[in-house]
Design a protein around this motif. Sequence first.
Motif, PDB file in Angstrom:
ATOM      1  N   GLU A  42       0.812  -1.213   0.000  1.00  0.00           N
ATOM      2  CA  GLU A  42       0.000   0.000   0.000  1.00  0.00           C
ATOM      3  C   GLU A  42       0.850   1.270   0.000  1.00  0.00           C
ATOM      4  N   THR A  43       2.127   1.159   0.297  1.00  0.00           N
ATOM      5  CA  THR A  43       3.017   2.321   0.309  1.00  0.00           C
ATOM      6  C   THR A  43       3.033   3.020  -1.044  1.00  0.00           C
ATOM      7  N   ALA A  44       2.858   2.270  -2.117  1.00  0.00           N
ATOM      8  CA  ALA A  44       2.859   2.867  -3.457  1.00  0.00           C
ATOM      9  C   ALA A  44       1.693   3.826  -3.667  1.00  0.00           C
ATOM     10  N   ALA A  45       0.686   3.747  -2.814  1.00  0.00           N
ATOM     11  CA  ALA A  45      -0.456   4.664  -2.935  1.00  0.00           C
ATOM     12  C   ALA A  45      -0.093   6.092  -2.525  1.00  0.00           C
ATOM     13  N   TYR A  46       0.975   6.263  -1.743  1.00  0.00           N
ATOM     14  CA  TYR A  46       1.335   7.612  -1.305  1.00  0.00           C
ATOM     15  C   TYR A  46       2.798   7.976  -1.544  1.00  0.00           C
ATOM     16  N   HIS A  47       3.618   7.037  -1.981  1.00  0.00           N
ATOM     17  CA  HIS A  47       5.002   7.327  -2.362  1.00  0.00           C
ATOM     18  C   HIS A  47       5.193   6.895  -3.810  1.00  0.00           C
ATOM     19  N   SER A  48       5.734   7.757  -4.616  1.00  0.00           N
ATOM     20  CA  SER A  48       5.967   7.433  -6.021  1.00  0.00           C
ATOM     21  C   SER A  48       7.461   7.379  -6.304  1.00  0.00           C
ATOM     22  N   PRO A  49       7.950   6.239  -6.809  1.00  0.00           N
ATOM     23  CA  PRO A  49       9.371   6.149  -7.163  1.00  0.00           C
ATOM     24  C   PRO A  49       9.778   7.118  -8.272  1.00  0.00           C
ATOM     25  N   GLU A  50       8.805   7.664  -8.994  1.00  0.00           N
ATOM     26  CA  GLU A  50       9.101   8.605 -10.076  1.00  0.00           C
ATOM     27  C   GLU A  50       9.326  10.026  -9.581  1.00  0.00           C
ATOM     28  N   LYS A  51       8.962  10.311  -8.335  1.00  0.00           N
ATOM     29  CA  LYS A  51       9.106  11.679  -7.817  1.00  0.00           C
ATOM     30  C   LYS A  51      10.425  11.829  -7.068  1.00  0.00           C
ATOM     31  N   ARG A  94      16.348   7.210  -1.373  1.00  0.00           N
ATOM     32  CA  ARG A  94      15.696   7.950  -2.445  1.00  0.00           C
ATOM     33  C   ARG A  94      14.430   7.199  -2.848  1.00  0.00           C
ATOM     34  N   LEU A  95      13.409   7.946  -3.240  1.00  0.00           N
ATOM     35  CA  LEU A  95      12.142   7.326  -3.625  1.00  0.00           C
ATOM     36  C   LEU A  95      12.288   6.370  -4.804  1.00  0.00           C
ATOM     37  N   ASP A  96      13.264   6.601  -5.675  1.00  0.00           N
ATOM     38  CA  ASP A  96      13.435   5.687  -6.809  1.00  0.00           C
ATOM     39  C   ASP A  96      13.901   4.289  -6.366  1.00  0.00           C
ATOM     40  N   ARG A  97      14.332   4.154  -5.120  1.00  0.00           N
ATOM     41  CA  ARG A  97      14.736   2.847  -4.579  1.00  0.00           C
ATOM     42  C   ARG A  97      13.593   2.137  -3.858  1.00  0.00           C
ATOM     43  N   LEU A  98      12.420   2.766  -3.820  1.00  0.00           N
ATOM     44  CA  LEU A  98      11.282   2.230  -3.070  1.00  0.00           C
ATOM     45  C   LEU A  98      10.977   0.760  -3.380  1.00  0.00           C
ATOM     46  N   PRO A  99      10.817   0.344  -4.642  1.00  0.00           N
ATOM     47  CA  PRO A  99      10.473  -1.066  -4.888  1.00  0.00           C
ATOM     48  C   PRO A  99      11.485  -2.049  -4.315  1.00  0.00           C
ATOM     49  N   ASP A 100      12.777  -1.757  -4.467  1.00  0.00           N
ATOM     50  CA  ASP A 100      13.809  -2.662  -3.962  1.00  0.00           C
ATOM     51  C   ASP A 100      13.842  -2.690  -2.441  1.00  0.00           C
ATOM     52  N   VAL A 101      13.703  -1.531  -1.822  1.00  0.00           N
ATOM     53  CA  VAL A 101      13.716  -1.468  -0.355  1.00  0.00           C
ATOM     54  C   VAL A 101      12.510  -2.217   0.201  1.00  0.00           C
ATOM     55  N   GLU A 149       9.640  -8.391   7.692  1.00  0.00           N
ATOM     56  CA  GLU A 149      10.422  -7.851   8.810  1.00  0.00           C
ATOM     57  C   GLU A 149       9.486  -7.273   9.870  1.00  0.00           C
ATOM     58  N   PRO A 150       9.578  -7.762  11.118  1.00  0.00           N
ATOM     59  CA  PRO A 150       8.704  -7.206  12.165  1.00  0.00           C
ATOM     60  C   PRO A 150       9.186  -5.831  12.628  1.00  0.00           C
ATOM     61  N   ASP A 151       8.272  -5.086  13.246  1.00  0.00           N
ATOM     62  CA  ASP A 151       8.599  -3.783  13.826  1.00  0.00           C
ATOM     63  C   ASP A 151       9.330  -2.878  12.836  1.00  0.00           C
ATOM     64  N   THR A 152       8.772  -2.777  11.640  1.00  0.00           N
ATOM     65  CA  THR A 152       9.350  -1.961  10.581  1.00  0.00           C
ATOM     66  C   THR A 152       8.305  -0.952  10.131  1.00  0.00           C
ATOM     67  N   TYR A 153       8.716   0.307  10.025  1.00  0.00           N
ATOM     68  CA  TYR A 153       7.795   1.379   9.688  1.00  0.00           C
ATOM     69  C   TYR A 153       8.400   2.234   8.591  1.00  0.00           C
ATOM     70  N   ILE A 154       7.560   2.710   7.684  1.00  0.00           N
ATOM     71  CA  ILE A 154       7.989   3.547   6.576  1.00  0.00           C
ATOM     72  C   ILE A 154       7.367   4.926   6.761  1.00  0.00           C
ATOM     73  N   SER A 155       8.178   5.964   6.576  1.00  0.00           N
ATOM     74  CA  SER A 155       7.659   7.320   6.730  1.00  0.00           C
ATOM     75  C   SER A 155       6.485   7.537   5.795  1.00  0.00           C
ATOM     76  N   GLN A 156       5.502   8.253   6.275  1.00  0.00           N
ATOM     77  CA  GLN A 156       4.314   8.539   5.491  1.00  0.00           C
ATOM     78  C   GLN A 156       4.544   9.735   4.567  1.00  0.00           C
ATOM     79  N   ALA A 157       5.467  10.594   4.935  1.00  0.00           N
ATOM     80  CA  ALA A 157       5.769  11.794   4.153  1.00  0.00           C
ATOM     81  C   ALA A 157       7.035  11.575   3.333  1.00  0.00           C
ATOM     82  N   ALA A 158       7.192  12.390   2.319  1.00  0.00           N
ATOM     83  CA  ALA A 158       8.435  12.428   1.548  1.00  0.00           C
ATOM     84  C   ALA A 158       9.216  13.664   1.996  1.00  0.00           C
ATOM     85  N   PHE A 159      10.533  13.549   1.944  1.00  0.00           N
ATOM     86  CA  PHE A 159      11.410  14.607   2.429  1.00  0.00           C
ATOM     87  C   PHE A 159      12.386  15.027   1.340  1.00  0.00           C
ATOM     88  N   ALA A 160      12.842  16.275   1.387  1.00  0.00           N
ATOM     89  CA  ALA A 160      13.753  16.811   0.383  1.00  0.00           C
ATOM     90  C   ALA A 160      15.199  16.388   0.624  1.00  0.00           C
TER      91      ALA A 160
END
Length: 177
Positions: free
Chosen positions: A16-25, A47-54, A61-72
Amino acid sequence: MPIISQQLCLSTEFAETAAYHSPEKFGFFTVAQKVDGPRAWQQRSYRLDRLPDVLASLDGEPDTYISQAAFASPNRRLANFARISLLWVDLDVYSVDGLRKFSVDSIAWQLLDACSDRGIPPPSVIIDSGRGMYAKWYLDAPLPKRALPRWQLVQNTLCLKLKDFGADLALDSRDPQ
């Protein structure tokens, strides 16, 4: 993954992360993982372009969280906030006496009913976190930094309206993650 409506599904995956993070941005996201040792949490930014591989490397993996926001820049400081494309509420349903006896599916249906009754749009997705749930609302377009005060007001309102589901106001009212 049981489907409970056309708009809503229960998920335990990172897909579901792909719904709010785009590897193209342009931008960065952060992965936080609970680890043993003196440092309880470890954070890494990518970098967001590494999203699919990461995401593929984090599968299971337990106890793993991904930031909801994108950062510069490659950290989660508010000064580096770039955009956010969702709202969310952390629901600690395990802490609510009246909900402990229900299945995750049943609680999700109760949440949908409560949203309807309280004038809240249905969440885009409900994620089973193991002991609790995350309800997420995907936005049609990302919000920039200047919209954070309004975003925060909506976050707080969602938490207050869903307090009886164990909404964690302390977590959700912090800076966007």
